[in-house]
Each structure stands twice: as C-alpha cells, then as structure tokens.
Enzyme design. Sequence first.
Site, PDB file in Angstrom:
ATOM      1  N   HIS A   1      11.572   8.058   3.895  1.00 16.00           N
ATOM      2  CA  HIS A   1      11.807   8.771   5.151  1.00 16.00           C
ATOM      3  C   HIS A   1      13.312   8.972   5.322  1.00 16.00           C
ATOM      4  O   HIS A   1      14.125   8.164   4.839  1.00 16.00           O
ATOM      5  CB  HIS A   1      11.289   7.976   6.355  1.00 16.00           C
ATOM      6  CG  HIS A   1       9.807   7.835   6.401  1.00 16.00           C
ATOM      7  ND1 HIS A   1       9.178   6.649   6.746  1.00 16.00           N
ATOM      8  CD2 HIS A   1       8.822   8.722   6.154  1.00 16.00           C
ATOM      9  CE1 HIS A   1       7.869   6.819   6.703  1.00 16.00           C
ATOM     10  NE2 HIS A   1       7.621   8.059   6.339  1.00 16.00           N
TER      11      HIS A   1
ATOM     12  N   GLY B   1       6.389   4.448  -3.033  1.00 17.36           N
ATOM     13  CA  GLY B   1       7.736   4.921  -2.724  1.00 17.36           C
ATOM     14  C   GLY B   1       8.505   3.986  -1.820  1.00 17.36           C
ATOM     15  O   GLY B   1       9.720   4.125  -1.673  1.00 17.36           O
ATOM     16  N   ASN B   2       7.826   3.021  -1.228  1.00 16.11           N
ATOM     17  CA  ASN B   2       8.474   2.036  -0.365  1.00 16.11           C
ATOM     18  C   ASN B   2       8.682   0.772  -1.198  1.00 16.11           C
ATOM     19  O   ASN B   2       7.754  -0.022  -1.397  1.00 16.11           O
ATOM     20  CB  ASN B   2       7.597   1.760   0.859  1.00 16.11           C
ATOM     21  CG  ASN B   2       8.252   0.837   1.867  1.00 16.11           C
ATOM     22  OD1 ASN B   2       8.981  -0.070   1.504  1.00 16.11           O
ATOM     23  ND2 ASN B   2       7.969   1.067   3.138  1.00 16.11           N
TER      24      ASN B   2
ATOM     25  N   CYS C   1      12.753   1.578  12.159  1.00 11.04           N
ATOM     26  CA  CYS C   1      11.339   1.893  11.914  1.00 11.04           C
ATOM     27  C   CYS C   1      10.453   1.398  13.048  1.00 11.04           C
ATOM     28  O   CYS C   1       9.395   1.981  13.319  1.00 11.04           O
ATOM     29  CB  CYS C   1      10.863   1.251  10.607  1.00 11.04           C
ATOM     30  SG  CYS C   1      11.412   2.075   9.109  1.00 11.04           S
TER      31      CYS C   1
ATOM     32  N   ASP D   1      15.071   8.315   7.850  1.00 15.19           N
ATOM     33  CA  ASP D   1      15.734   7.236   8.581  1.00 15.19           C
ATOM     34  C   ASP D   1      16.075   6.041   7.692  1.00 15.19           C
ATOM     35  O   ASP D   1      16.600   5.037   8.178  1.00 15.19           O
ATOM     36  CB  ASP D   1      14.923   6.804   9.808  1.00 15.19           C
ATOM     37  CG  ASP D   1      13.583   6.146   9.483  1.00 15.19           C
ATOM     38  OD1 ASP D   1      13.257   6.000   8.290  1.00 15.19           O
ATOM     39  OD2 ASP D   1      12.859   5.781  10.433  1.00 15.19           O
TER      40      ASP D   1
ATOM     41  N   ALA E   1      10.339  -2.052  -0.826  1.00  7.85           N
ATOM     42  CA  ALA E   1      10.155  -3.368  -0.212  1.00  7.85           C
ATOM     43  C   ALA E   1       8.675  -3.710  -0.096  1.00  7.85           C
ATOM     44  O   ALA E   1       8.257  -4.839  -0.377  1.00  7.85           O
ATOM     45  CB  ALA E   1      10.814  -3.399   1.160  1.00  7.85           C
ATOM     46  N   SER E   2       7.877  -2.737   0.311  1.00 10.56           N
ATOM     47  CA  SER E   2       6.436  -2.953   0.411  1.00 10.56           C
ATOM     48  C   SER E   2       5.851  -3.312  -0.947  1.00 10.56           C
ATOM     49  O   SER E   2       5.068  -4.260  -1.071  1.00 10.56           O
ATOM     50  CB  SER E   2       5.759  -1.693   0.969  1.00 10.56           C
ATOM     51  OG  SER E   2       4.353  -1.795   0.890  1.00 10.56           O
TER      52      SER E   2
ATOM     53  N   ARG F   1      -1.995   4.657   6.536  1.00 11.17           N
ATOM     54  CA  ARG F   1      -1.322   5.201   7.715  1.00 11.17           C
ATOM     55  C   ARG F   1      -2.140   6.324   8.358  1.00 11.17           C
ATOM     56  O   ARG F   1      -2.070   6.536   9.575  1.00 11.17           O
ATOM     57  CB  ARG F   1       0.066   5.756   7.349  1.00 11.17           C
ATOM     58  CG  ARG F   1       1.044   4.808   6.686  1.00 11.17           C
ATOM     59  CD  ARG F   1       1.399   3.583   7.501  1.00 11.17           C
ATOM     60  NE  ARG F   1       1.785   3.823   8.868  1.00 11.17           N
ATOM     61  CZ  ARG F   1       3.051   3.935   9.313  1.00 11.17           C
ATOM     62  NH1 ARG F   1       4.049   3.866   8.438  1.00 11.17           N
ATOM     63  NH2 ARG F   1       3.305   4.090  10.593  1.00 11.17           N
TER      64      ARG F   1
ATOM     65  N   GLU G   1       5.226  12.915   9.055  1.00  8.67           N
ATOM     66  CA  GLU G   1       5.515  11.480   9.156  1.00  8.67           C
ATOM     67  C   GLU G   1       6.221  11.098  10.452  1.00  8.67           C
ATOM     68  O   GLU G   1       6.720   9.978  10.588  1.00  8.67           O
ATOM     69  CB  GLU G   1       6.362  11.054   7.958  1.00  8.67           C
ATOM     70  CG  GLU G   1       5.696  11.276   6.616  1.00  8.67           C
ATOM     71  CD  GLU G   1       4.698  10.188   6.248  1.00  8.67           C
ATOM     72  OE1 GLU G   1       5.024   9.005   6.382  1.00  8.67           O
ATOM     73  OE2 GLU G   1       3.577  10.535   5.832  1.00  8.67           O
TER      74      GLU G   1
ATOM     75  N   LEU H   1       0.797  -1.232   0.000  1.00  2.00           N
ATOM     76  CA  LEU H   1       0.000   0.000   0.000  1.00  2.00           C
ATOM     77  C   LEU H   1       0.829   1.280   0.000  1.00  2.00           C
ATOM     78  O   LEU H   1       0.269   2.366  -0.139  1.00  2.00           O
ATOM     79  CB  LEU H   1      -0.923   0.013   1.235  1.00  2.00           C
ATOM     80  CG  LEU H   1      -1.935  -1.132   1.330  1.00  2.00           C
ATOM     81  CD1 LEU H   1      -2.590  -1.140   2.712  1.00  2.00           C
ATOM     82  CD2 LEU H   1      -2.989  -1.002   0.240  1.00  2.00           C
TER      83      LEU H   1
ATOM     84  N   ASN I   1       7.073   6.308  13.176  1.00  2.00           N
ATOM     85  CA  ASN I   1       6.104   7.224  12.574  1.00  2.00           C
ATOM     86  C   ASN I   1       5.007   7.639  13.537  1.00  2.00           C
ATOM     87  O   ASN I   1       4.096   8.370  13.150  1.00  2.00           O
ATOM     88  CB  ASN I   1       5.451   6.582  11.349  1.00  2.00           C
ATOM     89  CG  ASN I   1       6.448   6.237  10.265  1.00  2.00           C
ATOM     90  OD1 ASN I   1       6.599   5.081   9.919  1.00  2.00           O
ATOM     91  ND2 ASN I   1       7.141   7.229   9.742  1.00  2.00           N
TER      92      ASN I   1
END
Length: 439
Positions: A249, A25-26, A366, A251, A28-29, A139, A175, A22, A111
């Site tokens: 992000h 930009g991530n 995270c 981090d 891995a997700s 989120r 965020e 979902l 977050n």
Amino acid sequence: MTSACEVNFDGLLGPTHHFGGLSAGNLASLSHRHQVSSPRQAALEGLAKMRRVANMGVAQAILPPQRRPHWECLSECGFTGERHEVIKQVAKQKPKLLSVAYSAAAMWAANAATVSPSADTTDGRVHLTPANLRTMPHRRIEAAPTTRMLREIFADSRYFVVHDPLPDAANFSDEGAANHTRFCQRHADRGVEMFVYGREGEADDAEGRFPARQTRLAAEWISQQHQLWPQRTVLAQQSRRAIDAGVFHNDVIAVGNTSVHLVHEHAFADQASVLQELNEKFGGELTTLEISEAELPLEEAVRTYFFNSQLLSTGETMTLVCPAECERSDAARKLIERLLAETNPIAQCEFVDVRQSMRNGGGPACLRLRVVLTDKELAAIPPAILWTPKLHQRLSDWIETHYRERLSIADLADPRLADEVEESLDELGRILGNKRLIA
C-alpha cells in the site's frame, strides 16, 4: 469561518488476532506465519496508542472488531450445519480457510474506506466508499460488515454519504485510504486528494514479484462518486520497484498531513511528474520531504514501517508517531533526528509499541482511518465510540476479561473460541450501547 478537525478512527484489534500469513506481498505477515500470537497484548497495544494520540489533543474514536468466524464465507465454501461441527470439518479439510474466516485484519482501519471531507465535495457532504479488498480472500470478507458499520456511524444523510463498495471485479480492486492522501492548508479548507494505484487494469502486473492491489479505474470511480473537483485531484501510480520490495500500500512508502508530504524517492512511477502535479494543484506552500534510497533503503523502510507512522497536527506543529522499530533502526533513527533538527513543520516524534500489529504487517497508520469532520458533523456520530478515559478503562477491562493471552493456528480448531468471540462482542455491544455497531 468553518472549523474542522481530523478524527482518527482506530480499529480495535479483535480477539481472533493470529498470524495466518495470508497476505501476499506483506513481508511482515509472511515472515511471522503460524507463530503464536497474543490477542490480549495486541488489543492493549492498540488501545494504548489511541490514548497517546488522544493525549496529544487529536480527536480519537474506535471502530469495533467484526464478528468471527465469518460464517457466510464457510457456508459459501460448502460447510453448513451445526456451528461447532462446521469448525471441526473446516479445520480438518481446509485449515487455511479457517484462518481466513477467523481473520482479524479489519483492525487495520486504513483499509476500511476512502473518505472525502465535506470541504472537498460539490454537495458539501462527507463521502465514504468502503473498500472491496477483493485481492486478498481474508480481507474481501470485510467489505459488507464494514459497510453496515459505517452506515450505522455515519447515518445522518444531511452530512454523510456511505456508498456501496465498488464492484467485486479485478478491474475495480480497491484497498481504501491506505492508497489515499489529502493535502490542505487547514483541515477545514478545500484540499487536494491524491489517489495512488498499482495497476491500470486486470492483469498488467503479471510479471511482478507481488500483486499490485489498487487499480486506476477504482481510483477514478471513487473520485467521481465523491464529487471531487478534477483540478484538485491527483492520480499517481506506485513504482513496481516499491511493490516488489513489499510496499503493498502507498502508506508503507509515503505519509501526508495538511501541507506536508513525507515520501520515499522510489514511491511512484515517474515521481518527478507526480510531485510537480501535486504542487501545482495544491497551489500553495506544500512541504515535500523526499527521502533518498541512500538515507533509508526501501528494504529498511519496509522493515521498520517508518512511512507508516502517523503524521498529526498538534498545535502549530506536527508530531510523527512512529513504530518502536524505527527507534531500534540506525537508519530510521538518524533520519528522524535530521527531520526534527531541520526547518519543517515536524517538531516532535513519539515511538509507540504496536509489536503484535507490526508482526502481522500493519503499523500505527494502518490501524486508523482519518476522517475530517466539522463541529456539526462530529456531533452527528454516536458519542459512544469517541475515546474518553472512561471508555479506555472499560475497554481495557473488557480485553483483560475476554481475550486469550496466546493464540496458535491449532487453537482456531477449538469450537470454544467461536463461543468466546460471540460472548465478548455481545458484551462490547453493551459497552457501546449499540449492538448494531458490531458488524
């Protein structure tokens, strides 16, 4: 002399952990979208990491999972009635919405909020601003429950201020601590707080590959309401190159702890100016370890989540807690070996397996919210959420009893899952002795 310690509040991974893909930009997700997850393995991995950190002498606490599905989200989209029937209707008509409502992403506690310790604020209290997380629908639903939970934990107004989340508007996209780093000589000393943002305003990143989530206005608002000194506050903009490489992000591309800043050379726009301002405002010996693209390419930094390691004060030195993926990467492993061999405060590295979280887009850092507390402040929070071997065993038994070993996207349509989650979180409330902690 005032003493203070850093407490790592880890998000306890929830029973609906699934790979929804979902998060734009991530990478891995997105790459694990709709694969079969293991909520039980995920929660046990997170719990094992907490034990590792606690055994290093770092104070450790938990943030409970939020209730799922998020019924208000489904109701706002027009689905009302008997709950089992609602789930069946949503699964048939809008399956992606069901994935949103079942999201367990609140486990990524970095977050949850931005936190300023009492040493940094003009009123001498700890200030927390829950993140509105408005960029991503899955989120965004966390903001209100997180606020209620934080107000339950940090309830003593003598020591704590839990603000409302920022307005739910594009210019105020926030965020949380994933875009915030604090530098200091000791945890108890007044620090320099760095806020990282991706865009100035509402739509100035329209041409980018991925959305820039944090706004400068949000960072400015939080620094003001936390009553920080401007001369000890730094605002830095993410580089568009990093965002488009999957650095959603800060981090994911930089980590700091007390007087050490470990950062990739492509983390910030106008990086030289950012690092110069940070050094000047720090006013002391800030150790900046800038990693080159040649040594660790952006793509590999994102794939391994090297910068999403936890950098922890452990005695007179620091320990880097890295995802196990770094051990399997030639570039990341050689970088770690170099850092440990050179003269700097990082003296140890430990690798942790949080594979389920990593596949969904979040590494060790995270999973935790860093909160610096004095002795009196620490004594003012509910002791039931502080990690102990006894709590660890009770949570482990609870996970083994209530969490599914496998969870697919199709399983979200099973109304029995909602009943299982409700039962498990009611039991967690009893374990913690406070059902109000389960938001």
